[in-house]
Design an enzyme around this catalytic site. Structure first.
Site, PDB file in Angstrom:
ATOM      1  N   GLY A 126      77.918  48.791 115.028  1.00 60.72           N
ATOM      2  CA  GLY A 126      77.007  48.577 113.915  1.00 60.72           C
ATOM      3  C   GLY A 126      75.826  49.519 113.987  1.00 60.72           C
ATOM      4  O   GLY A 126      75.603  50.174 115.006  1.00 60.72           O
TER       5      GLY A 126
ATOM      6  N   GLY B 155      70.523  44.641 116.725  1.00 58.61           N
ATOM      7  CA  GLY B 155      70.505  43.596 117.746  1.00 58.61           C
ATOM      8  C   GLY B 155      71.674  43.648 118.721  1.00 58.61           C
ATOM      9  O   GLY B 155      71.964  42.659 119.385  1.00 58.61           O
ATOM     10  N   LYS B 156      72.329  44.812 118.855  1.00 58.69           N
ATOM     11  CA  LYS B 156      73.474  44.890 119.763  1.00 58.69           C
ATOM     12  C   LYS B 156      73.030  44.719 121.220  1.00 58.69           C
ATOM     13  O   LYS B 156      73.654  43.984 121.978  1.00 58.69           O
ATOM     14  CB  LYS B 156      74.206  46.221 119.568  1.00 58.69           C
ATOM     15  CG  LYS B 156      74.781  46.374 118.164  1.00 58.69           C
ATOM     16  CD  LYS B 156      75.546  47.664 118.003  1.00 58.69           C
ATOM     17  CE  LYS B 156      74.662  48.902 118.030  1.00 58.69           C
ATOM     18  NZ  LYS B 156      73.679  48.944 116.935  1.00 58.69           N
TER      19      LYS B 156
ATOM     20  N   HIS C  71      52.249  60.312  87.455  1.00 60.04           N
ATOM     21  CA  HIS C  71      53.629  60.412  87.919  1.00 60.04           C
ATOM     22  C   HIS C  71      54.157  59.022  88.331  1.00 60.04           C
ATOM     23  O   HIS C  71      55.207  58.586  87.868  1.00 60.04           O
ATOM     24  CB  HIS C  71      53.661  61.386  89.098  1.00 60.04           C
ATOM     25  CG  HIS C  71      55.001  61.574  89.728  1.00 60.04           C
ATOM     26  ND1 HIS C  71      55.754  62.705  89.545  1.00 60.04           N
ATOM     27  CD2 HIS C  71      55.726  60.767  90.546  1.00 60.04           C
ATOM     28  CE1 HIS C  71      56.883  62.587  90.225  1.00 60.04           C
ATOM     29  NE2 HIS C  71      56.888  61.417  90.841  1.00 60.04           N
ATOM     30  N   GLU C  72      53.395  58.340  89.168  1.00 60.29           N
ATOM     31  CA  GLU C  72      53.870  57.043  89.664  1.00 60.29           C
ATOM     32  C   GLU C  72      53.945  56.016  88.537  1.00 60.29           C
ATOM     33  O   GLU C  72      54.848  55.186  88.499  1.00 60.29           O
ATOM     34  CB  GLU C  72      52.974  56.522  90.790  1.00 60.29           C
ATOM     35  CG  GLU C  72      52.895  57.429  92.023  1.00 60.29           C
ATOM     36  CD  GLU C  72      54.255  57.802  92.592  1.00 60.29           C
ATOM     37  OE1 GLU C  72      55.212  57.017  92.433  1.00 60.29           O
ATOM     38  OE2 GLU C  72      54.363  58.910  93.163  1.00 60.29           O
TER      39      GLU C  72
ATOM     40  N   HIS D  31      57.179  56.310  86.748  1.00 58.97           N
ATOM     41  CA  HIS D  31      58.234  55.566  87.439  1.00 58.97           C
ATOM     42  C   HIS D  31      58.115  54.066  87.122  1.00 58.97           C
ATOM     43  O   HIS D  31      59.090  53.400  86.800  1.00 58.97           O
ATOM     44  CB  HIS D  31      58.103  55.709  88.960  1.00 58.97           C
ATOM     45  CG  HIS D  31      58.488  57.045  89.513  1.00 58.97           C
ATOM     46  ND1 HIS D  31      59.681  57.661  89.232  1.00 58.97           N
ATOM     47  CD2 HIS D  31      57.846  57.872  90.382  1.00 58.97           C
ATOM     48  CE1 HIS D  31      59.748  58.809  89.897  1.00 58.97           C
ATOM     49  NE2 HIS D  31      58.643  58.970  90.604  1.00 58.97           N
TER      50      HIS D  31
HETATM   51  P1  ADP Z   1      70.530  47.844 118.695  1.00 57.32           P
HETATM   52  O1  ADP Z   1      70.925  47.705 120.125  1.00 57.32           O
HETATM   53  O2  ADP Z   1      71.533  47.286 117.740  1.00 57.32           O
HETATM   54  O3  ADP Z   1      70.097  49.212 118.311  1.00 57.32           O
HETATM   55  P2  ADP Z   1      68.389  46.233 119.588  1.00 57.32           P
HETATM   56  O4  ADP Z   1      69.065  45.018 120.097  1.00 57.32           O
HETATM   57  O5  ADP Z   1      67.995  47.254 120.595  1.00 57.32           O
HETATM   58  O6  ADP Z   1      69.253  46.913 118.474  1.00 57.32           O
HETATM   59  O7  ADP Z   1      67.128  45.774 118.735  1.00 57.32           O
HETATM   60  C1  ADP Z   1      65.860  46.340 118.930  1.00 57.32           C
HETATM   61  C2  ADP Z   1      64.781  45.291 118.678  1.00 57.32           C
HETATM   62  O8  ADP Z   1      64.809  44.884 117.308  1.00 57.32           O
HETATM   63  C3  ADP Z   1      65.002  44.032 119.461  1.00 57.32           C
HETATM   64  O9  ADP Z   1      64.369  44.102 120.700  1.00 57.32           O
HETATM   65  C4  ADP Z   1      64.386  42.962 118.580  1.00 57.32           C
HETATM   66  O10 ADP Z   1      62.997  42.905 118.752  1.00 57.32           O
HETATM   67  C5  ADP Z   1      64.640  43.491 117.192  1.00 57.32           C
HETATM   68  N1  ADP Z   1      65.872  42.927 116.620  1.00 57.32           N
HETATM   69  C6  ADP Z   1      66.966  43.632 116.240  1.00 57.32           C
HETATM   70  N2  ADP Z   1      67.909  42.833 115.708  1.00 57.32           N
HETATM   71  C7  ADP Z   1      67.410  41.584 115.764  1.00 57.32           C
HETATM   72  C8  ADP Z   1      67.915  40.302 115.383  1.00 57.32           C
HETATM   73  N3  ADP Z   1      69.137  40.167 114.823  1.00 57.32           N
HETATM   74  N4  ADP Z   1      67.137  39.219 115.588  1.00 57.32           N
HETATM   75  C9  ADP Z   1      65.906  39.352 116.143  1.00 57.32           C
HETATM   76  N5  ADP Z   1      65.383  40.518 116.511  1.00 57.32           N
HETATM   77  C10 ADP Z   1      66.106  41.634 116.345  1.00 57.32           C
HETATM   78 ZN    ZN Z   2      58.310  60.494  92.071  1.00 58.75          ZN
END
Ligand code: ADP
Ligand code: ZN
Ligand code: MG
Length: 493
Positions: A101, A106-107, A327-328, A331
């Site tokens: 992913g 959050g991996k 401009h903004e 939009h």
């Molecule tokens: P990945 O490994 O997918 O790149 P991380 O697990 O390292 O992502 O996430 C980095 C930080 O972002 C975590 O330490 C946390 O603070 C926050 N975070 C990411 N996903 C979540 C989630 N699903 N729930 C809570 N916090 C999250």
């Molecule tokens: Zn613009």
């Protein structure tokens, strides 16, 4: 270090100047530095470079959203929790779990939570740490990593260990794809370690890995007995974002005004990491203002900051400010016309690369777009330049990104069979036909945009004066003004 080297060289030159024979000293120096470099690369410190075991433990309930992935992962982990049963039934042990992913979803958190859930010790390393100039170092580090996992499980008195390898695509890309055999050796070592793992071993080792590029992984990694469980960790949907925001604001005092549901709605496309950063930035803004509580507007500013970067220090000239506001507003007006209620926030304070911008309320969590929606977004993108042209009779360079975005949307229309060309085979569509159709769509949308903005021309100028003064307008205020001014005009007319 550099200073010491410099002083040493100066000293040698000085000795040479005095007539002392410095050659042996230089040779000794060279020998010592080579020895040091080799020892540093391969010696005992190499293992020490891989991240130290993490003390802080993470639980699954600290991970927001991802219900599906969490459930799947917990199910897979039951083989570690009920290993006796698994062995009894003669089930092949699970050796590897691959989390796939986008970044920041959050991996890493999941891998850590898996260790807590299964009461395993946890060691981790990132794919890039295995890449070295010297052949064999990567493989050595893989061996060290697994040895360290077993060691720390024993030391902590645990029955199992989880080895987490982040960015596994760095070493696990298809073999033979790169010229460097270092990668191959590292990958082979990893496969060897995994193949050697036994169900009866103590401590039991489980490998978890994360990647965003499962498509480039060597198929050998995905074979049964290796990473045979693949769990998708996706970007969070609205509910997921709300959940993550709740988790990330647990330790922060929130004012009554804060509506996290609203924040979740406006953060379509944010990853968990971005939401964490958002909550943190909001608290920092509260601190800067000397407030004890975080308020809704802090969240609003923090969204801008996370999306667009820090406010830049440069101060635009007054003329520039007026032009940017026209401009903004272009939009914003077209955005309200094609989708009433869609403007969330207009600002002309420069941030990141942008001089100003309009933030739109996302259309719920949308993954499918109709032709009308795409047409509308093209018009919103073009409206900045068209507004400038109506007021000033010319355009500026500020619309480059807008045009790129408009062209991209038009191309999507063509490729999805929504254009005058009808259904096309996007891959075999001749470039000139595509270009021509994109140009036609853009010209048509530009004409429509001009028609809309012409009717608002007086409002455009009146409101730009307001925007220059206020610097920010939130959606509600903008809509109120818009209807006021429109009311006045129609009374006069
Ligand atoms: P990945 O490994 O997918 O790149 P991380 O697990 O390292 O992502 O996430 C980095 C930080 O972002 C975590 O330490 C946390 O603070 C926050 N975070 C990411 N996903 C979540 C989630 N699903 N729930 C809570 N916090 C999250
Ligand atoms: Zn613009
Ligand atoms: Mg990570």
């Amino acid at each position: 270090m550099e200073i010491a080297i410099g002083a040493g060289v100066a000293f040698l030159l000085f000795l040479g100047y005095l007539g002392v024979n410095v050659l042996p000293i230089i040779l000794l120096g060279v020998f010592l530095s080579v020895a040091y470099l080799l020892w540093d690369r391969r010696g005992p410190t190499a293992a020490g470079r891989v991240e130290a075991p993490v003390r802080h433990t993470v639980n699954f309930d600290e991970i927001g959203g991802q219900e599906h992935a969490k459930r799947e992962l917990m199910e897979a982990l039951d083989f570690l929790r009920y290993r006796d049963k698994i062995r009894q039934l003669g089930i092949r042990p699970l050796k590897g779990i691959l989390l796939t992913g986008p970044p920041g979803t959050g991996k890493t958190l999941m891998a850590k939570a898996a260790a807590t859930y299964t009461d395993s010790s946890f060691v981790s390393a990132s794919g890039s740490e295995f890449v070295e100039m010297y052949v064999g170092v990567g493989a050595q580090r893989v061996r060290d990593l697994f040895r360290r996992a077993r060691q720390s499980a024993r030391k902590e008195g645990k029955d199992s260990a989880i080895v987490f390898i982040d960015e596994i695509d760095v070493i696990g890309g298809r073999r033979g794809n790169h010229s460097h055999q270092e990668y191959d050796q590292t990958l082979n070592q990893l496969l060897t370690e995994m193949d050697g793992m036994q169900t009866t071993a103590h401590p039991l080792v489980l490998v978890m890995a994360a990647t965003n590029r499962v498509d480039i992984l060597d198929p050998a990694l995905l074979r049964p007995g290796r990473f045979d469980r693949i769990i998708k960790v996706d970007m969070p949907d609205k509910e997921g974002r709300l959940h993550i925001l709740r988790i990330q604001t647990r330790n922060k005092p929130l004012a009554k005004s804060v509506d996290l549901e609203q924040v979740a709605r406006e953060t379509f496309g944010f990853s968990g990491a971005q939401l964490e950063s958002l909550a943190n930035e909001a608290a920092i803004m509260a601190l800067r203002e000397g407030q004890d509580e975080v308020e809704q507007r802090h969240f609003r500013d923090a969204v801008d900051k996370v999306l667009m970067g820090e406010r830049t220090g440069r101060i635009p000239s007054r003329e520039e400010l007026v032009r940017v506001s026209v401009h903004e507003l272009g939009h914003a007006i077209v955005s309200e016309t094609v989708r009433p209620g869609s403007v969330s926030h207009i600002t002309i304070s420069p941030r990141g690369n942008a001089l100003g911008y309009v933030r739109q309320v996302p259309e719920g969590d949308t993954y499918l777009y109709t032709k009308d929606q795409l047409d509308g977004q093209i018009m919103v993108a073009l409206a900045g330049a068209v507004a400038e042209e109506l007021v000033y009779g010319n355009r500026s360079t500020g619309a480059q990104n807008d045009f790129e975005q408009a062209s991209r949307l038009a191309r999507t229309e063509v490729e999805c069979g929504l254009s005058g060309l009808g259904i096309v085979d996007a891959e075999n569509l001749p470039q000139n036909l595509l270009d021509e159709e994109v140009r036609r769509i853009l010209a048509e949308r530009e004409q429509k945009t001009r028609e809309i903005l012409k009717t608002y021309r007086p409002i455009l100028e009146e409101m730009s004066a307001v925007l220059v003064q206020e610097e920010n307008l939130d959606g509600e205020m903008f809509r109120r003004r818009l209807s006021e001014v429109k009311g006045n005009l129609s009374n006069v007319g």
